[in-house]
Structures are given as C-alpha cells and as structure tokens.
Motif scaffolding. Structure first.
Motif, PDB file in Angstrom:
ATOM      1  N   THR A 338       0.828  -1.214   0.000  1.00  0.00           N
ATOM      2  CA  THR A 338       0.000   0.000   0.000  1.00  0.00           C
ATOM      3  C   THR A 338       0.861   1.261   0.000  1.00  0.00           C
ATOM      4  O   THR A 338       0.498   2.261  -0.631  1.00  0.00           O
ATOM      5  CB  THR A 338      -0.927   0.011   1.222  1.00  0.00           C
ATOM      6  OG1 THR A 338      -0.163  -0.263   2.407  1.00  0.00           O
ATOM      7  CG2 THR A 338      -2.021  -1.013   1.075  1.00  0.00           C
ATOM      8  N   LEU A 339       1.997   1.221   0.684  1.00  0.00           N
ATOM      9  CA  LEU A 339       2.902   2.377   0.645  1.00  0.00           C
ATOM     10  C   LEU A 339       3.474   2.581  -0.752  1.00  0.00           C
ATOM     11  O   LEU A 339       3.564   3.714  -1.249  1.00  0.00           O
ATOM     12  CB  LEU A 339       4.031   2.188   1.660  1.00  0.00           C
ATOM     13  CG  LEU A 339       3.684   2.411   3.128  1.00  0.00           C
ATOM     14  CD1 LEU A 339       4.873   2.065   4.014  1.00  0.00           C
ATOM     15  CD2 LEU A 339       3.251   3.851   3.375  1.00  0.00           C
ATOM     16  N   LEU A 340       3.866   1.489  -1.422  1.00  0.00           N
ATOM     17  CA  LEU A 340       4.396   1.605  -2.778  1.00  0.00           C
ATOM     18  C   LEU A 340       3.323   2.080  -3.745  1.00  0.00           C
ATOM     19  O   LEU A 340       3.587   2.894  -4.632  1.00  0.00           O
ATOM     20  CB  LEU A 340       4.953   0.254  -3.225  1.00  0.00           C
ATOM     21  CG  LEU A 340       6.258  -0.186  -2.548  1.00  0.00           C
ATOM     22  CD1 LEU A 340       6.609  -1.609  -2.956  1.00  0.00           C
ATOM     23  CD2 LEU A 340       7.395   0.753  -2.905  1.00  0.00           C
ATOM     24  N   ILE A 341       2.101   1.572  -3.594  1.00  0.00           N
ATOM     25  CA  ILE A 341       1.006   2.021  -4.452  1.00  0.00           C
ATOM     26  C   ILE A 341       0.720   3.502  -4.233  1.00  0.00           C
ATOM     27  O   ILE A 341       0.452   4.260  -5.177  1.00  0.00           O
ATOM     28  CB  ILE A 341      -0.242   1.167  -4.202  1.00  0.00           C
ATOM     29  CG1 ILE A 341      -0.024  -0.261  -4.714  1.00  0.00           C
ATOM     30  CG2 ILE A 341      -1.479   1.767  -4.855  1.00  0.00           C
ATOM     31  CD1 ILE A 341      -1.114  -1.220  -4.334  1.00  0.00           C
ATOM     32  N   PHE A 342       0.798   3.948  -2.977  1.00  0.00           N
ATOM     33  CA  PHE A 342       0.577   5.366  -2.694  1.00  0.00           C
ATOM     34  C   PHE A 342       1.647   6.227  -3.352  1.00  0.00           C
ATOM     35  O   PHE A 342       1.342   7.275  -3.932  1.00  0.00           O
ATOM     36  CB  PHE A 342       0.580   5.577  -1.178  1.00  0.00           C
ATOM     37  CG  PHE A 342       0.398   7.012  -0.759  1.00  0.00           C
ATOM     38  CD1 PHE A 342      -0.837   7.619  -0.838  1.00  0.00           C
ATOM     39  CD2 PHE A 342       1.472   7.756  -0.291  1.00  0.00           C
ATOM     40  CE1 PHE A 342      -1.010   8.938  -0.466  1.00  0.00           C
ATOM     41  CE2 PHE A 342       1.314   9.072   0.088  1.00  0.00           C
ATOM     42  CZ  PHE A 342       0.064   9.664  -0.003  1.00  0.00           C
ATOM     43  N   LEU A 343       2.907   5.808  -3.305  1.00  0.00           N
ATOM     44  CA  LEU A 343       3.983   6.558  -3.960  1.00  0.00           C
ATOM     45  C   LEU A 343       3.812   6.542  -5.477  1.00  0.00           C
ATOM     46  O   LEU A 343       4.105   7.535  -6.153  1.00  0.00           O
ATOM     47  CB  LEU A 343       5.342   5.968  -3.579  1.00  0.00           C
ATOM     48  CG  LEU A 343       5.767   6.121  -2.114  1.00  0.00           C
ATOM     49  CD1 LEU A 343       7.089   5.396  -1.869  1.00  0.00           C
ATOM     50  CD2 LEU A 343       5.897   7.587  -1.734  1.00  0.00           C
ATOM     51  N   GLY A 358      -4.102   6.746   0.916  1.00  0.00           N
ATOM     52  CA  GLY A 358      -3.231   7.191   1.998  1.00  0.00           C
ATOM     53  C   GLY A 358      -3.729   6.763   3.363  1.00  0.00           C
ATOM     54  O   GLY A 358      -2.938   6.342   4.224  1.00  0.00           O
ATOM     55  N   LEU A 359      -5.047   6.857   3.583  1.00  0.00           N
ATOM     56  CA  LEU A 359      -5.606   6.388   4.859  1.00  0.00           C
ATOM     57  C   LEU A 359      -5.412   4.888   5.031  1.00  0.00           C
ATOM     58  O   LEU A 359      -5.094   4.410   6.133  1.00  0.00           O
ATOM     59  CB  LEU A 359      -7.091   6.746   4.928  1.00  0.00           C
ATOM     60  CG  LEU A 359      -7.431   8.234   5.060  1.00  0.00           C
ATOM     61  CD1 LEU A 359      -8.932   8.438   5.020  1.00  0.00           C
ATOM     62  CD2 LEU A 359      -6.861   8.818   6.346  1.00  0.00           C
ATOM     63  N   GLY A 360      -5.587   4.142   3.943  1.00  0.00           N
ATOM     64  CA  GLY A 360      -5.374   2.698   4.020  1.00  0.00           C
ATOM     65  C   GLY A 360      -3.927   2.348   4.305  1.00  0.00           C
ATOM     66  O   GLY A 360      -3.640   1.412   5.069  1.00  0.00           O
ATOM     67  N   ALA A 361      -2.981   3.107   3.715  1.00  0.00           N
ATOM     68  CA  ALA A 361      -1.561   2.857   3.981  1.00  0.00           C
ATOM     69  C   ALA A 361      -1.225   3.145   5.439  1.00  0.00           C
ATOM     70  O   ALA A 361      -0.461   2.400   6.075  1.00  0.00           O
ATOM     71  CB  ALA A 361      -0.707   3.714   3.043  1.00  0.00           C
ATOM     72  N   PHE A 362      -1.763   4.226   5.981  1.00  0.00           N
ATOM     73  CA  PHE A 362      -1.517   4.556   7.395  1.00  0.00           C
ATOM     74  C   PHE A 362      -2.069   3.463   8.307  1.00  0.00           C
ATOM     75  O   PHE A 362      -1.424   3.070   9.300  1.00  0.00           O
ATOM     76  CB  PHE A 362      -2.167   5.900   7.721  1.00  0.00           C
ATOM     77  CG  PHE A 362      -2.051   6.292   9.172  1.00  0.00           C
ATOM     78  CD1 PHE A 362      -0.870   6.800   9.683  1.00  0.00           C
ATOM     79  CD2 PHE A 362      -3.140   6.146  10.028  1.00  0.00           C
ATOM     80  CE1 PHE A 362      -0.763   7.152  11.017  1.00  0.00           C
ATOM     81  CE2 PHE A 362      -3.041   6.494  11.352  1.00  0.00           C
ATOM     82  CZ  PHE A 362      -1.847   7.004  11.855  1.00  0.00           C
ATOM     83  N   LEU A 363      -3.269   2.936   7.990  1.00  0.00           N
ATOM     84  CA  LEU A 363      -3.858   1.878   8.795  1.00  0.00           C
ATOM     85  C   LEU A 363      -3.044   0.591   8.720  1.00  0.00           C
ATOM     86  O   LEU A 363      -2.868  -0.110   9.734  1.00  0.00           O
ATOM     87  CB  LEU A 363      -5.293   1.621   8.332  1.00  0.00           C
ATOM     88  CG  LEU A 363      -6.075   0.531   9.085  1.00  0.00           C
ATOM     89  CD1 LEU A 363      -6.211   0.891  10.560  1.00  0.00           C
ATOM     90  CD2 LEU A 363      -7.449   0.335   8.450  1.00  0.00           C
ATOM     91  N   GLU A 364      -2.504   0.262   7.530  1.00  0.00           N
ATOM     92  CA  GLU A 364      -1.721  -0.965   7.393  1.00  0.00           C
ATOM     93  C   GLU A 364      -0.415  -0.875   8.169  1.00  0.00           C
ATOM     94  O   GLU A 364       0.047  -1.873   8.741  1.00  0.00           O
ATOM     95  CB  GLU A 364      -1.444  -1.228   5.911  1.00  0.00           C
ATOM     96  CG  GLU A 364      -2.672  -1.569   5.090  1.00  0.00           C
ATOM     97  CD  GLU A 364      -3.355  -2.835   5.559  1.00  0.00           C
ATOM     98  OE1 GLU A 364      -2.675  -3.717   6.105  1.00  0.00           O
ATOM     99  OE2 GLU A 364      -4.587  -2.935   5.393  1.00  0.00           O
ATOM    100  N   VAL A 365       0.204   0.305   8.203  1.00  0.00           N
ATOM    101  CA  VAL A 365       1.433   0.468   8.998  1.00  0.00           C
ATOM    102  C   VAL A 365       1.118   0.328  10.486  1.00  0.00           C
ATOM    103  O   VAL A 365       1.889  -0.293  11.250  1.00  0.00           O
ATOM    104  CB  VAL A 365       2.077   1.831   8.693  1.00  0.00           C
ATOM    105  CG1 VAL A 365       3.242   2.109   9.647  1.00  0.00           C
ATOM    106  CG2 VAL A 365       2.563   1.877   7.252  1.00  0.00           C
TER     107      VAL A 365
END
Length: 540
Positions: A338-343, A358-365
């Motif tokens: 999800t972080l790579l997809i966000f970038l 971005g919200l999904g990436a923050f939740l996954e971290v």
C-alpha cells in the motif's frame, strides 16, 4: 446520587460502547442517505426550472431577446479588464443569438505580455452600430487568454533541465488558442421570487416602466480549455492565432456549464493540478448528464464502502488481544504494497484517489506494529516487544512455511521483470524505474500476499480470527471497481492506471477464496457440534 457521575463503570459498559459505535456508523450512513436525497432534489430542480405565470399574479422578469433587437458581438483584448486600452480582435455585425459560428484571427501581443505578462479578452454583446462603451444595455464577460504554468520538458530534455538553474522551472506565460463564447438564447421568463442563485450571478435587470427585463446571459466556457493546447509565449512572439467560437444554448445548458465551472474552480482550490483537472474535464464533457449522475452515485457508494471497511478494520484490530491465526507476512506485505502504491499514484492520479489510499496505507502500517506486538513507551521513549504465546508461535511457524514456498515463485519473477523493464523499456529516471518495478510486482503478484493467510486458515481449519465484515465491504467495493474497470480499461479517460485497474480482479479472487474457506470450515464446525451433541444425548 447521579448515575452518570459514578466512579465505577457498570458491567455492561463495553456493550454500551460498542452500541454507541454502531449507532455512530448508522448515523453517518443516514447523513449520507439524506445528502444523496437532497442532491437528487436539487438535480430535479436544476433540470425543471418553472417559468413565471403572470396569470397567478407572479412578478416576472422577461428576456431582452424577446423583442429581437439588432445586436453586435465584439471581442477586445486588453492588459487589465476595465482599466486599460481595448484592441478590437473580432466583430460580428449581424449577430444572431440562435446561431453558431467560429472565427480564426491573429492577435497582436503587446510588449508587456511578451515579457511574461498577461492578456485578457473582453466579449461584448451590444446594440448594432453603437459602441459598447456607450450602450446602456450591453453585457460583457472578461476571460484570460494567458495562463502561467511550468514549461513542459521532453524525455531528452530532462537531464539538461535538471542541471539548469532553478529559474528555468518558474511558471511561464502560455497562450490559450481557443475562446469559446456561449449565451442563453432561450426565451425564458423567470419568476423574481424563485430566481435560481446560479443564474442570478450572471443576470443584469433593466426596468422599463412596470416591466422588468433581464439582459442576455453571457458566459465564456472554461471547460473547453486544455493544458495540452497551450502555446508558450516568448519575447520574440509578436502574433498568435486565436479561434473564437460561439454557440447559443438553452437555460438548462447554461446552468449545467455554470455548475461545471464551479466544480473546476473548487478542484483548483483543493490543490488539484491542471493535468488532473483536465482529466476531470474530459470526463464531464464527454458524458451526458444521466451518466454523470450515475458515476457520482457509484463513487459515493465506493467511498462509503471504503470508509466502513476502514472503520471496522480499525475497530476489530484495536480489540484484538491475541494474534493467533493472523499472518505476519501478509500484514507486512500489505503494508509495504500500500505504501508503494501510494507513492506510485502520487505522480499519476488525483487527490480523490490518493486520500483513501493514503488512509489505508496509514492503517496498514499501524496494523504492522500491532501484529508484531511492538509498543512505544512514551515515558521511557523506548520500543517494547511483547512475547508470543503458544498459539501465536504456532501461527508464526505456519506463516514462515508458507512464505518460504511463496518466495520460490515471487522473487525470480520480480527480479527478471525489473531487469527486462530496465533493458527494453524507456524510463524517466532510476527512481521511477525502481518504483514502477516494485509497484508492478505488487500489482502482478499481490494476490499471493494472502497465500500465507489462506495457508494458516487451512492448517487451523478456521477463519474466525478474520474480520468478515471488512472483507464483505471490500468485496462489494472491488466488485464495483471490476465493473468500472471493464468499462474503462480500453478508454484513456480513466483516473486509475491500467495496472491499478487489473489489481481489482486480484482482490476479487481473494474474496472468493475466503468465502470458500468460510463455508467449508463452518460446515465442519457444525458437524462437530452436532456430533458432540448426539454423543451427549446417548450418554444421557
């Protein structure tokens, strides 16, 4: 004395808190439904504007075009509207409001405009044979013919521009070669008490005894403007071409274009780039009104499903006390992906797409810290790792076993694909190659990230440790995305990249595998319960 002020919480406090959370979700869903009904009511009023009825004693405002006056259209250029010299560019002596035309002219650029300045076009509708400055019933509209953007660079020029001074990246004045003029040519009589607010902004009313007359509703269509059509203005540029077009439209069309221009203005205020605004313009202009309403409803439904999935996912992980049955590798892979997809989407798509990603990436971290049982102690400013119990250690063993089998397939394919793209495909930079290679691996083999979790479910013969509500919401969301991807995969107006559209089918496959495991293991659990129940009956 007061029950709400007791120091000791009642026994059913946890149940009350869960009830409050569910009521909040229902309240938000109710607000969304009310908002959609209100929007539908506004659209109905937008499509059906009631004319004025003098027989009922209503105060009416008639059109100036009803008397069919002899009109003239004049287009002037100036440095500052209403405060500089006007230079005539186009003049239509016998102007018919119900007709349409297109004229191509060459406009001389003043020295201030060539020196990275601005230039405006002022469109006048006035009486024929009379100067617009002397006509008391003229209407005019000022629009920019220039805009400031950074000069685009080609692939071969990127390295040279990187070594150049930062001044070369400053915005430069560009020329808009199209000027689209529209005017409401429909003979419509408005009710003064029920005058629409979007029409009131463009209306000028003239009094003739007891009768009120509104002057022509003039508008310059900004939706037809595209960044790719811009022409850079240099100091040596003396004349540039300008295409002036006119089209008479109805009241419904006039209100439609006004609302679209308001939407584009709001998007710019929210920080959307001109490239993203151009994509939205093409979507809005290339579709009819009913398709736009359907697209808005689908987008709102997807946002609601994504919000409910994030909310339930956060609540379920917050309540988890044991990580037995949860795959660490799957959570780690999902957080990195999800972080790579966000970038990757950060350079390709709009803020409407980036916000939920971005919200999904923050939740996954955050889930990554939870599944590895890493806690940060604020007092000592240290990270504390909690020990695993017997069931969690068993889950970790299954996780490592599945990940080892998975690495035999994923690593060779990802490395060979990255080498192939570097050798045979054109890349912007090494950073772009690295991000695109990683994202391609995520999109192509992302469905394998759930393989360890499915393997653990198979070993434990249970899916009770997974949150079924979250998977259900995401399944509905990805099903909608699948249908939209099938419709827009071969079109160039989609806001997602093609690889992102293909990844939707990956999520659907995972969802169906989860449903298969859930049905299979639930049937086994029921058989076990019925078997134990029959044994108890026999012993009795």
């Amino acid at each position: 004395m007061f029950p709400s002020c007791q120091s000791k919480a009642p026994a059913g406090d946890s149940g009350d808190s869960s009830t409050k959370r569910s009521s909040i979700a229902k309240m938000l869903l109710g607000v969304f439904v009310v908002y959609m009904l209100h929007t539908a009511w506004l659209l109905y009023g937008f499509l059906n504007t009631k004319p004025c009825d003098r027989s009922k004693g209503e105060l009416c405002i008639s059109s100036y075009l009803t008397a069919r006056p002899r009109l003239q259209l004049s287009v002037f250029t100036c440095l500052v509207p209403d405060n500089s010299q006007l230079n005539l560019a186009v003049r239509i002596d016998q102007f018919d409001p119900h007709s349409s035309f297109e004229r191509e002219v060459n406009v001389s650029l003043p020295e201030q405009t060539r020196d990275n300045g601005t230039l405006f076009a002022v469109v006048y509708i006035h009486k024929a044979g009379v100067s617009p400055l002397e006509d008391g019933r003229e209407v005019h509209y000022a629009a920019q013919l220039t805009t400031y953007i950074a000069p685009p660079h080609t692939e071969g020029q990127r390295d040279t521009h990187k070594r150049a001074s930062p001044r070369s990246e400053n915005p430069v004045s560009h020329w808009r070669p199209h000027l689209s003029v529209t005017m409401m040519s429909e003979d419509f009589t408005f009710n003064k008490a029920g005058l629409p607010s979007d029409v009131r902004r463009y209306m000028r009313v003239s009094q003739e005894g007891r009768q009120m007359i509104y002057l022509p509703l003039l508008l310059v269509n900004e939706i037809s403007f595209r960044v790719r059509d811009l022409m850079e203005i240099s100091s040596s540029t003396i004349r540039l071409p300008l295409t002036v077009s006119y089209e008479g439209i109805s009241l419904r069309g006039f209100r439609f274009w006004v609302h679209l221009q308001d939407i584009v203005y709001s998007l710019r205020q929210f920080g959307f780039t001109e490239e993203n605004v151009d994509e939205i313009k093409e979507t809005l202009v290339g579709s009819n009104l009913y398709l736009l309403v359907l697209t808005a409803l689908i987008t709102a439904l997807q946002l609601i499903c994504e919000f409910l999935a994030l909310k339930n996912d956060f609540c379920s992980w917050r309540k988890k006390k044991t990580m037995a049955g949860m795959s660490r590798k799957s959570v780690l892979w999902r957080s990195l992906s999800t972080l790579l997809i966000f970038l990757h989407l950060l350079e390709e798509t709009s803020l409407l797409v980036l916000l939920p990603v971005g919200l999904g990436a923050f939740l996954e971290v955050w889930k990554l810290f939870t599944v590895y049982k890493v806690q940060f102690q604020w007092r000592s400013s240290k990270l504390h790792v909690i020990k695993l119990d017997e069931e969690e250690r068993k889950t970790v063993e299954y996780d490592k076993q599945a990940s080892r089998y998975l690495s035999y397939l994923v690593y060779p394919l990802c490395i060979s694909g990255a080498i192939f793209s570097l050798a045979y495909l054109r890349q912007k930079s090494y950073y772009s190659w690295l991000v695109n290679s990683l994202v391609t691996g995520v999109y192509a083999f992302g469905f394998l990230s759930m393989a360890p979790q499915l393997f653990i479910n198979h070993k434990l013969k249970s899916v009770s440790h997974l949150q079924g509500t979250v998977l259900m919401y995401r399944g509905v969301n990805t099903l909608i995305s699948d249908l939209c991807s099938c419709a827009t995969f071969f079109s160039s107006s989609g806001s997602f990249s093609s690889s992102h559209q293909l990844s939707c089918f990956r999520d659907e496959l995972l969802f169906f595998l989860y449903l298969y495991q859930r049905r299979r293991f639930s049937l086994r659990a029921r058989r076990r319960e019925s078997g134990t129940h029959s044994k108890k009956v026999k012993t009795q």
